[in-house]
Design a protein around this motif. Structure first.
Motif, mmCIF file in Angstrom:
data_model
loop_
_atom_site.group_PDB
_atom_site.id
_atom_site.type_symbol
_atom_site.label_atom_id
_atom_site.label_comp_id
_atom_site.label_asym_id
_atom_site.label_seq_id
_atom_site.Cartn_x
_atom_site.Cartn_y
_atom_site.Cartn_z
ATOM 1 N N LEU A 226 -8.548 -15.841 -3.604
ATOM 2 C CA LEU A 226 -7.096 -15.992 -3.530
ATOM 3 C C LEU A 226 -6.439 -14.679 -3.111
ATOM 4 O O LEU A 226 -6.654 -13.645 -3.742
ATOM 5 N N PRO A 227 -5.624 -14.708 -2.067
ATOM 6 C CA PRO A 227 -4.938 -13.484 -1.641
ATOM 7 C C PRO A 227 -4.032 -12.914 -2.733
ATOM 8 O O PRO A 227 -3.884 -11.706 -2.846
ATOM 9 N N SER A 228 -3.468 -13.777 -3.559
ATOM 10 C CA SER A 228 -2.580 -13.284 -4.625
ATOM 11 C C SER A 228 -3.346 -12.426 -5.625
ATOM 12 O O SER A 228 -2.821 -11.424 -6.114
ATOM 13 N N ASP A 229 -4.579 -12.794 -5.932
ATOM 14 C CA ASP A 229 -5.376 -11.967 -6.839
ATOM 15 C C ASP A 229 -5.726 -10.632 -6.190
ATOM 16 O O ASP A 229 -5.728 -9.596 -6.849
ATOM 17 N N GLY A 230 -6.036 -10.666 -4.892
ATOM 18 C CA GLY A 230 -6.325 -9.423 -4.172
ATOM 19 C C GLY A 230 -5.132 -8.499 -4.146
ATOM 20 O O GLY A 230 -5.251 -7.292 -4.382
ATOM 21 N N ALA A 231 -3.956 -9.050 -3.883
ATOM 22 C CA ALA A 231 -2.736 -8.239 -3.861
ATOM 23 C C ALA A 231 -2.433 -7.700 -5.252
ATOM 24 O O ALA A 231 -2.021 -6.542 -5.404
ATOM 25 N N GLY A 232 -2.648 -8.527 -6.265
ATOM 26 C CA GLY A 232 -2.434 -8.066 -7.639
ATOM 27 C C GLY A 232 -3.337 -6.900 -7.990
ATOM 28 O O GLY A 232 -2.915 -5.931 -8.636
ATOM 29 N N PHE A 233 -4.593 -6.979 -7.551
ATOM 30 C CA PHE A 233 -5.525 -5.870 -7.794
ATOM 31 C C PHE A 233 -5.097 -4.629 -7.028
ATOM 32 O O PHE A 233 -5.103 -3.521 -7.564
ATOM 33 N N GLY B 298 -1.797 -3.403 -8.671
ATOM 34 C CA GLY B 298 -1.944 -3.116 -10.097
ATOM 35 C C GLY B 298 -2.901 -1.973 -10.395
ATOM 36 O O GLY B 298 -2.786 -1.315 -11.434
ATOM 37 N N HIS B 299 -3.855 -1.745 -9.519
ATOM 38 C CA HIS B 299 -4.883 -0.707 -9.727
ATOM 39 C C HIS B 299 -5.102 0.018 -8.404
ATOM 40 O O HIS B 299 -6.211 0.034 -7.865
ATOM 41 N N PHE B 300 -4.046 0.617 -7.872
ATOM 42 C CA PHE B 300 -4.098 1.155 -6.512
ATOM 43 C C PHE B 300 -5.210 2.185 -6.328
ATOM 44 O O PHE B 300 -5.917 2.160 -5.321
ATOM 45 N N GLY B 301 -5.386 3.098 -7.270
ATOM 46 C CA GLY B 301 -6.422 4.129 -7.125
ATOM 47 C C GLY B 301 -7.806 3.535 -6.980
ATOM 48 O O GLY B 301 -8.575 3.913 -6.086
ATOM 49 N N THR B 302 -8.138 2.593 -7.828
ATOM 50 C CA THR B 302 -9.442 1.936 -7.756
ATOM 51 C C THR B 302 -9.543 1.094 -6.491
ATOM 52 O O THR B 302 -10.574 1.103 -5.805
ATOM 53 N N ALA B 303 -8.481 0.359 -6.172
ATOM 54 C CA ALA B 303 -8.490 -0.519 -5.003
ATOM 55 C C ALA B 303 -8.648 0.282 -3.712
ATOM 56 O O ALA B 303 -9.334 -0.147 -2.789
ATOM 57 N N PHE B 304 -8.019 1.452 -3.645
ATOM 58 C CA PHE B 304 -8.126 2.291 -2.446
ATOM 59 C C PHE B 304 -9.584 2.649 -2.177
ATOM 60 O O PHE B 304 -10.077 2.511 -1.056
ATOM 61 N N PHE B 305 -10.288 3.093 -3.218
ATOM 62 C CA PHE B 305 -11.686 3.477 -3.026
ATOM 63 C C PHE B 305 -12.579 2.255 -2.805
ATOM 64 O O PHE B 305 -13.573 2.323 -2.081
ATOM 65 N N ALA B 306 -12.215 1.117 -3.390
ATOM 66 C CA ALA B 306 -12.976 -0.107 -3.146
ATOM 67 C C ALA B 306 -12.849 -0.521 -1.684
ATOM 68 O O ALA B 306 -13.837 -0.897 -1.039
#
Length: 142
Positions: A109-116, A119-127
């Motif tokens: 779901l794109p909404s879950d991806g956007a929420g991540f 909501g957790h930009f630092g972790t998401a950036f490195f992911a």
């Protein structure tokens, strides 16, 4: 009298040399890293097979390069059925995993991806950076 190279000429030359280095480095290391990664799976099956990982990898790489000169059609005839069996096997494992835990499909779901992401930009950036590295094959340089 020869003109002295400008800073822009030097930058262009550095870019060309760097790009060629990455391309040829990726060509040289990606097959070896791919085969080595696959062979290291033997340690998961049986830890006593650890001693066979490096010699097995070397043997496979040498065999591939010896057969490669016969052309991609010859290699494809041999490895095509192997790849089909491999993809069917991992597809079956994936389907079984989804059947056991259908909630995993929520990750699409794109909404879950956007929420991540928000909501957790630092972790998401490195992911996301890791995804780009894995998709481009540049993980060999990290």
């Amino acid at each position: 009298m020869a003109r002295r190279p400008s800073a822009q000429d030097t930058a262009r030359l550095a870019l060309v040399i760097g790009t060629l280095g990455v391309v040829f480095g990726d060509i040289g290391t990606s097959p070896a890293i791919s085969v080595l990664s696959a062979m290291e799976g033997l340690k998961v099956v049986d830890s006593s097979l650890e001693e066979a990982v490096v010699p097995g990898t070397a043997a496979i790489i040498v065999l591939l390069f010896l057969v490669q000169r016969r052309g991609t059609a010859a290699v494809g005839r041999v490895l095509g059925p192997v790849m089909i069996a491999w993809f069917v096997a991992i597809g079956a494992c994936g389907a079984a995993g989804i059947a056991d835990h259908p909630e995993i499909l929520r990750a699409l779901l794109p909404s879950d991806g956007a929420g991540f992401l928000f909501g957790h930009f630092g972790t998401a950036f490195f992911a996301l950076a890791a995804v780009v590295l894995a998709a481009t094959g540049a993980e060999a340089w990290v």
